[in-house]
Write an enzyme that holds these catalytic residues in place. Structure first.
Site, PDB file in Angstrom:
ATOM      1  N   HIS A  58      -1.361   6.985   7.849  1.00  0.00           N
ATOM      2  CA  HIS A  58      -0.459   8.041   7.151  1.00  0.00           C
ATOM      3  C   HIS A  58      -1.102   9.306   7.027  1.00  0.00           C
ATOM      4  O   HIS A  58      -0.488  10.168   6.928  1.00  0.00           O
ATOM      5  CB  HIS A  58      -0.088   7.463   5.883  1.00  0.00           C
ATOM      6  CG  HIS A  58       1.301   6.509   6.038  1.00  0.00           C
ATOM      7  ND1 HIS A  58       2.686   7.082   6.262  1.00  0.00           N
ATOM      8  CD2 HIS A  58       1.455   5.255   5.589  1.00  0.00           C
ATOM      9  CE1 HIS A  58       3.477   6.098   6.016  1.00  0.00           C
ATOM     10  NE2 HIS A  58       2.721   4.913   5.726  1.00  0.00           N
ATOM     11  N   CYS A  96       7.389  -0.184   5.821  1.00  0.00           N
ATOM     12  CA  CYS A  96       6.835   0.837   5.285  1.00  0.00           C
ATOM     13  C   CYS A  96       7.861   1.443   4.237  1.00  0.00           C
ATOM     14  O   CYS A  96       9.211   1.274   4.565  1.00  0.00           O
ATOM     15  CB  CYS A  96       6.546   1.937   6.441  1.00  0.00           C
ATOM     16  SG  CYS A  96       5.734   3.280   5.887  1.00  0.00           S
ATOM     17  N   LEU A  97       7.212   1.816   3.123  1.00  0.00           N
ATOM     18  CA  LEU A  97       8.360   2.202   2.014  1.00  0.00           C
ATOM     19  C   LEU A  97       8.728   3.426   2.417  1.00  0.00           C
ATOM     20  O   LEU A  97       9.883   4.010   2.000  1.00  0.00           O
ATOM     21  CB  LEU A  97       7.423   2.427   0.512  1.00  0.00           C
ATOM     22  CG  LEU A  97       6.901   1.144   0.007  1.00  0.00           C
ATOM     23  CD1 LEU A  97       5.933   1.717  -1.198  1.00  0.00           C
ATOM     24  CD2 LEU A  97       7.854   0.118  -0.208  1.00  0.00           C
ATOM     25  N   HIS A 104      -2.663   0.738   8.758  1.00  0.00           N
ATOM     26  CA  HIS A 104      -1.513   1.416   8.444  1.00  0.00           C
ATOM     27  C   HIS A 104      -1.284   2.548   7.500  1.00  0.00           C
ATOM     28  O   HIS A 104      -0.919   3.609   7.541  1.00  0.00           O
ATOM     29  CB  HIS A 104      -0.389   0.249   8.061  1.00  0.00           C
ATOM     30  CG  HIS A 104       0.813   0.749   7.521  1.00  0.00           C
ATOM     31  ND1 HIS A 104       1.972   0.371   8.338  1.00  0.00           N
ATOM     32  CD2 HIS A 104       1.282   1.748   6.616  1.00  0.00           C
ATOM     33  CE1 HIS A 104       3.264   0.980   7.577  1.00  0.00           C
ATOM     34  NE2 HIS A 104       2.495   1.994   6.661  1.00  0.00           N
ATOM     35  N   GLU A 105      -2.293   2.188   6.418  1.00  0.00           N
ATOM     36  CA  GLU A 105      -2.046   3.488   5.378  1.00  0.00           C
ATOM     37  C   GLU A 105      -3.098   4.402   5.805  1.00  0.00           C
ATOM     38  O   GLU A 105      -2.784   5.682   5.433  1.00  0.00           O
ATOM     39  CB  GLU A 105      -2.873   2.909   4.102  1.00  0.00           C
ATOM     40  CG  GLU A 105      -2.017   1.837   3.311  1.00  0.00           C
ATOM     41  CD  GLU A 105      -0.478   2.043   3.154  1.00  0.00           C
ATOM     42  OE1 GLU A 105      -0.018   3.270   3.123  1.00  0.00           O
ATOM     43  OE2 GLU A 105       0.287   1.194   3.110  1.00  0.00           O
ATOM     44  N   GLN A 147       3.241   9.913   1.579  1.00  0.00           N
ATOM     45  CA  GLN A 147       4.742   9.337   1.077  1.00  0.00           C
ATOM     46  C   GLN A 147       5.167   9.814  -0.300  1.00  0.00           C
ATOM     47  O   GLN A 147       6.264   9.534  -0.288  1.00  0.00           O
ATOM     48  CB  GLN A 147       4.154   7.775   1.024  1.00  0.00           C
ATOM     49  CG  GLN A 147       3.851   7.318   2.503  1.00  0.00           C
ATOM     50  CD  GLN A 147       3.939   5.696   2.451  1.00  0.00           C
ATOM     51  OE1 GLN A 147       2.784   5.227   2.034  1.00  0.00           O
ATOM     52  NE2 GLN A 147       5.094   5.264   2.773  1.00  0.00           N
ATOM     53  N   GLY A 196       0.772  -1.175   0.089  1.00  0.00           N
ATOM     54  CA  GLY A 196       0.168   0.002  -0.117  1.00  0.00           C
ATOM     55  C   GLY A 196       0.915   1.167  -0.074  1.00  0.00           C
ATOM     56  O   GLY A 196       2.090   1.197   0.147  1.00  0.00           O
TER      57      GLY A 196
HETATM   58 CO    CO Z   1       3.775   3.100   5.483  1.00  0.00          CO
END
Ligand code: CO
Length: 155
Positions: A134, A88-89, A130-131, A51, A46
């Site tokens: 953000h 996480c990216l 999680h997303e 991000q 995701g």
């Molecule tokens: Co993340």
């Protein structure tokens, strides 16, 4: 579509409360297309708009359950609990143990502004939490009980 650089922890753009999307226009569609290309190139589950430095309540999720574009998402209800590994990216090379709900019911709008509800369990539920975090400037490292430099073995 274009790949967009994923901003890393320490960048204040990850810590802002994101704005609701009001216009479901070509600018939004182009953002969504870029997010799709970026999440696929990075092999992520995701990606949230902050991000890639965009302060909007937009998330994409790419799992076995399907590919979801979730705009202005909201959690309606949660059930149970799961504890597992997250990455996480925007936190490259790190993993953490996070407890999340086992089942999550959410509502969101699609790229045309149409409202949907979806229920996810296990990884899908974890991914939504999680997303969506953000979008409020929250990273999983804020919730992790332990952090690792390598992916720990799943039990
Ligand atoms: Co993340």
């Amino acid at each position: 579509m274009a790949y967009r650089y994923v901003v890393q922890i320490g960048d204040e753009r990850l810590r802002k409360n994101c704005e609701e999307v009001k216009k479901f226009d070509k600018e939004l569609w182009s953002l969504l297309d870029d997010m799709k290309e970026t999440v696929r190139k990075e092999n992520g589950a995701g990606l949230a708009a902050p991000q890639i430095g965009i302060n909007k309540r937009v998330v994409v999720i790419d799992l076995e359950e399907g590919y979801f574009e979730m705009i202005n998402p909201k959690i309606l209800s949660v059930k149970g609990e799961q504890t597992g590994t997250e990455g996480c990216l925007s936190v490259k090379g790190k993993y953490g143990i996070v407890t999340r709900p086992l089942k999550v019911k959410s509502e969101y709008r699609d790229r045309n502004g149409k409202k949907h509800t979806v229920t996810g369990t296990e990884l899908f539920a974890r991914c939504m939490c999680h997303e969506f975090d953000h979008l409020d400037g929250v990273l999983y490292v804020d919730r992790a009980s332990e952090m690792y430099d390598e992916k720990p073995d799943e039990e």
